[in-house]
Write a protein that holds these residues in place. Structure first.
Motif, mmCIF file in Angstrom:
data_model
loop_
_atom_site.group_PDB
_atom_site.id
_atom_site.type_symbol
_atom_site.label_atom_id
_atom_site.label_comp_id
_atom_site.label_asym_id
_atom_site.label_seq_id
_atom_site.Cartn_x
_atom_site.Cartn_y
_atom_site.Cartn_z
ATOM 1 N N ALA A 1 7.458 46.142 29.524
ATOM 2 C CA ALA A 1 8.125 45.316 28.510
ATOM 3 C C ALA A 1 7.120 44.353 27.897
ATOM 4 O O ALA A 1 7.221 43.124 28.019
ATOM 5 C CB ALA A 1 9.288 44.564 29.139
ATOM 6 N N ASN A 2 6.105 44.909 27.241
ATOM 7 C CA ASN A 2 5.006 44.096 26.722
ATOM 8 C C ASN A 2 4.905 44.116 25.200
ATOM 9 O O ASN A 2 3.866 43.731 24.640
ATOM 10 C CB ASN A 2 3.676 44.539 27.350
ATOM 11 C CG ASN A 2 3.356 45.998 27.049
ATOM 12 O OD1 ASN A 2 4.157 46.715 26.462
ATOM 13 N ND2 ASN A 2 2.176 46.434 27.471
ATOM 14 N N MET A 3 5.981 44.565 24.522
ATOM 15 C CA MET A 3 6.020 44.516 23.063
ATOM 16 C C MET A 3 7.411 44.034 22.633
ATOM 17 O O MET A 3 8.231 44.815 22.160
ATOM 18 C CB MET A 3 5.697 45.884 22.449
ATOM 19 C CG MET A 3 5.589 45.868 20.931
ATOM 20 S SD MET A 3 5.311 47.519 20.220
ATOM 21 C CE MET A 3 3.538 47.652 20.413
ATOM 22 N N PRO A 4 7.687 42.744 22.805
ATOM 23 C CA PRO A 4 9.034 42.234 22.512
ATOM 24 C C PRO A 4 9.420 42.456 21.052
ATOM 25 O O PRO A 4 8.631 42.178 20.145
ATOM 26 C CB PRO A 4 8.919 40.745 22.829
ATOM 27 C CG PRO A 4 7.728 40.615 23.730
ATOM 28 C CD PRO A 4 6.791 41.699 23.312
ATOM 29 N N LEU A 5 10.631 42.951 20.837
ATOM 30 C CA LEU A 5 11.082 43.215 19.478
ATOM 31 C C LEU A 5 11.109 41.955 18.628
ATOM 32 O O LEU A 5 10.801 42.003 17.435
ATOM 33 C CB LEU A 5 12.475 43.858 19.507
ATOM 34 C CG LEU A 5 12.532 45.340 19.854
ATOM 35 C CD1 LEU A 5 13.985 45.788 19.975
ATOM 36 C CD2 LEU A 5 11.803 46.175 18.812
ATOM 37 N N ASP A 6 11.463 40.838 19.231
ATOM 38 C CA ASP A 6 11.577 39.621 18.433
ATOM 39 C C ASP A 6 10.218 39.044 18.034
ATOM 40 O O ASP A 6 10.153 38.110 17.237
ATOM 41 C CB ASP A 6 12.404 38.552 19.159
ATOM 42 C CG ASP A 6 11.804 38.117 20.494
ATOM 43 O OD1 ASP A 6 10.701 38.599 20.848
ATOM 44 O OD2 ASP A 6 12.440 37.302 21.177
ATOM 45 N N GLN A 7 9.140 39.642 18.549
ATOM 46 C CA GLN A 7 7.803 39.236 18.141
ATOM 47 C C GLN A 7 7.132 40.269 17.235
ATOM 48 O O GLN A 7 5.968 40.103 16.851
ATOM 49 C CB GLN A 7 6.937 38.978 19.378
ATOM 50 C CG GLN A 7 7.428 37.821 20.229
ATOM 51 C CD GLN A 7 6.590 37.598 21.471
ATOM 52 O OE1 GLN A 7 5.410 37.969 21.522
ATOM 53 N NE2 GLN A 7 7.187 37.002 22.497
ATOM 54 N N GLU A 8 7.844 41.312 16.897
ATOM 55 C CA GLU A 8 7.319 42.337 16.006
ATOM 56 C C GLU A 8 7.344 41.849 14.557
ATOM 57 O O GLU A 8 8.167 41.000 14.189
ATOM 58 C CB GLU A 8 8.156 43.611 16.132
ATOM 59 C CG GLU A 8 7.868 44.418 17.384
ATOM 60 C CD GLU A 8 6.525 45.104 17.297
ATOM 61 O OE1 GLU A 8 6.472 46.262 16.846
ATOM 62 O OE2 GLU A 8 5.515 44.485 17.658
ATOM 63 N N PRO A 9 6.461 42.391 13.700
ATOM 64 C CA PRO A 9 6.482 42.014 12.279
ATOM 65 C C PRO A 9 7.860 42.262 11.664
ATOM 66 O O PRO A 9 8.556 43.208 12.041
ATOM 67 C CB PRO A 9 5.421 42.926 11.662
ATOM 68 C CG PRO A 9 4.507 43.261 12.798
ATOM 69 C CD PRO A 9 5.388 43.345 14.017
ATOM 70 N N GLN A 10 8.235 41.436 10.710
ATOM 71 C CA GLN A 10 9.560 41.539 10.119
ATOM 72 C C GLN A 10 9.810 42.900 9.507
ATOM 73 O O GLN A 10 10.907 43.463 9.624
ATOM 74 C CB GLN A 10 9.749 40.455 9.051
ATOM 75 C CG GLN A 10 11.149 40.417 8.463
ATOM 76 C CD GLN A 10 12.209 40.107 9.499
ATOM 77 O OE1 GLN A 10 12.068 39.143 10.256
ATOM 78 N NE2 GLN A 10 13.257 40.917 9.570
ATOM 79 N N GLU A 11 8.800 43.500 8.870
ATOM 80 C CA GLU A 11 9.028 44.790 8.216
ATOM 81 C C GLU A 11 9.308 45.897 9.236
ATOM 82 O O GLU A 11 10.032 46.852 8.942
ATOM 83 C CB GLU A 11 7.847 45.184 7.321
ATOM 84 C CG GLU A 11 6.498 45.315 8.020
ATOM 85 C CD GLU A 11 5.687 44.045 7.980
ATOM 86 O OE1 GLU A 11 4.436 44.155 7.968
ATOM 87 O OE2 GLU A 11 6.289 42.951 7.953
ATOM 88 N N ILE A 12 8.753 45.764 10.432
ATOM 89 C CA ILE A 12 9.025 46.742 11.485
ATOM 90 C C ILE A 12 10.471 46.607 11.947
ATOM 91 O O ILE A 12 11.192 47.604 12.117
ATOM 92 C CB ILE A 12 8.066 46.554 12.675
ATOM 93 C CG1 ILE A 12 6.608 46.616 12.211
ATOM 94 C CG2 ILE A 12 8.354 47.595 13.752
ATOM 95 C CD1 ILE A 12 6.235 47.864 11.457
ATOM 96 N N ARG A 13 10.909 45.386 12.140
ATOM 97 C CA ARG A 13 12.302 45.160 12.523
ATOM 98 C C ARG A 13 13.261 45.627 11.433
ATOM 99 O O ARG A 13 14.333 46.163 11.724
ATOM 100 C CB ARG A 13 12.525 43.677 12.854
ATOM 101 C CG ARG A 13 11.901 43.259 14.189
ATOM 102 C CD ARG A 13 12.145 41.801 14.490
ATOM 103 N NE ARG A 13 11.196 40.949 13.772
ATOM 104 C CZ ARG A 13 11.361 39.651 13.585
ATOM 105 N NH1 ARG A 13 12.459 39.045 14.043
ATOM 106 N NH2 ARG A 13 10.453 38.940 12.957
ATOM 107 N N ASP A 14 12.851 45.462 10.178
ATOM 108 C CA ASP A 14 13.682 45.937 9.064
ATOM 109 C C ASP A 14 13.812 47.456 9.091
ATOM 110 O O ASP A 14 14.906 47.999 8.866
ATOM 111 C CB ASP A 14 13.092 45.493 7.729
ATOM 112 C CG ASP A 14 13.228 43.994 7.483
ATOM 113 O OD1 ASP A 14 14.026 43.350 8.197
ATOM 114 O OD2 ASP A 14 12.531 43.484 6.594
ATOM 115 N N ASP A 15 12.707 48.151 9.355
ATOM 116 C CA ASP A 15 12.755 49.617 9.440
ATOM 117 C C ASP A 15 13.720 50.057 10.535
ATOM 118 O O ASP A 15 14.537 50.971 10.338
ATOM 119 C CB ASP A 15 11.362 50.188 9.720
ATOM 120 C CG ASP A 15 10.448 50.168 8.510
ATOM 121 O OD1 ASP A 15 10.936 49.934 7.389
ATOM 122 O OD2 ASP A 15 9.234 50.386 8.698
#
Length: 269
Positions: free
Chosen positions: A240-254
């Motif tokens: 669990a070393n890539m938290p979604l809430d720390q991902e770039p906004q465009e990645i979360r949008d995709d």
């Protein structure tokens, strides 16, 4: 349960693994559509394969490639720096998934053993692991039935080293063939077999070969590994070393757009 003859789109069809995928899919009686960047790139592919020209980084060129297919196998990948790994390794999966327009089918995605290793020198230099892992997340979020295969080092296996072993949790991070080895031909066989075996549904695993003959029936191998947790972004046992809430906004949008089965709002990345 197995499915019969499929129309399979091969993304990365002219690559070192993709060519084996084309041949294996044809051998199994499937119709094959090979996505290539130009007609010249298709030289050497079997004559039975349908050739369609498109560019993974240009979404408006992909409609013909995905029209009417039953399944997709991704074996594409970049050899460049951070921009290429983002545009191709991640962007290629993104753009094809959006080109489907919400239509659901069977998908096999090849990434790499060690894909969850963010601290190694290779990932720090290229970000290839991060972008491949993000492509895995897109596929899990898309609602398609999938199999994600993380192969070891291509063709580093010995002549008597063909017994397939499926691992989970992605714990091998040496960054060398010590992580595991596998023949390109066998990677293709696993990818294509996964399209018609229910035992392979929604599973993520690392694929290596050890000493011994290869298995003729892959269903028990697929059945022995765990399915991914529904709604989880990563594979079973992944760090669990890539938290979604720390991902770039465009990645979360995709991810959100795919989860909502909506078309993308832009094609700017």
């Amino acid at each position: 349960m197995t499915r019969g003859r499929l129309t399979v789109l091969c993304v990365g069809a002219t690559g070192s693994v993709g060519r084996h995928v084309v041949e294996e899919a044809l051998r199994r009686g499937h119709a094959v559509r090979a996505l290539v960047r130009s007609r010249g790139k298709a030289a050497g592919l079997p004559a039975q394969a349908e050739i369609v020209v498109g560019e993974l980084t240009q979404p408006d060129t992909l409609a013909q490639a995905v029209a009417g297919v039953d399944a997709i196998v991704f074996t594409h990948g970049s050899n460049g720096g951070k921009a290429d790994t983002r545009a191709i390794d991640y962007g290629g999966v993104r753009n094809v998934l959006f080109a489907l327009g919400g239509r659901k089918l069977r998908i096999a995605l090849m990434t790499a053993i060690g894909v969850t290793d963010r601290a190694g020198s290779y990932n720090r230099k290229t970000e290839a692991h991060d972008w491949k892992r993000r492509s895995e997340r897109l596929l899990r979020a898309s609602g398609n039935v999938y199999t994600i295969v993380r192969p070891g080092w291509f063709d580093y296996n010995d002549v008597d080293q063909h017994r397939l072993v499926l691992l989970q949790g992605d714990t091998r991070h040496a960054g060398t063939p010590a992580d595991g080895v596998i023949a390109r031909r066998q990677i293709a066989e696993v990818l294509v077999a996964s399209l018609t075996l229910e035992e392979a549904s929604n599973k993520t695993f690392e694929l290596v070969a050890e000493a011994g003959p290869e298995q003729q029936n892959l269903a028990p191998l697929f059945a022995a590994v765990k399915a991914d947790d529904a709604g989880a972004p990563d594979g079973v046992g992944d760090a669990a070393n890539m938290p979604l809430d720390q991902e770039p906004q465009e990645i979360r949008d995709d991810l959100r757009q795919l989860e909502n089965r909506q078309a993308p709002t832009s094609d700017t990345h």
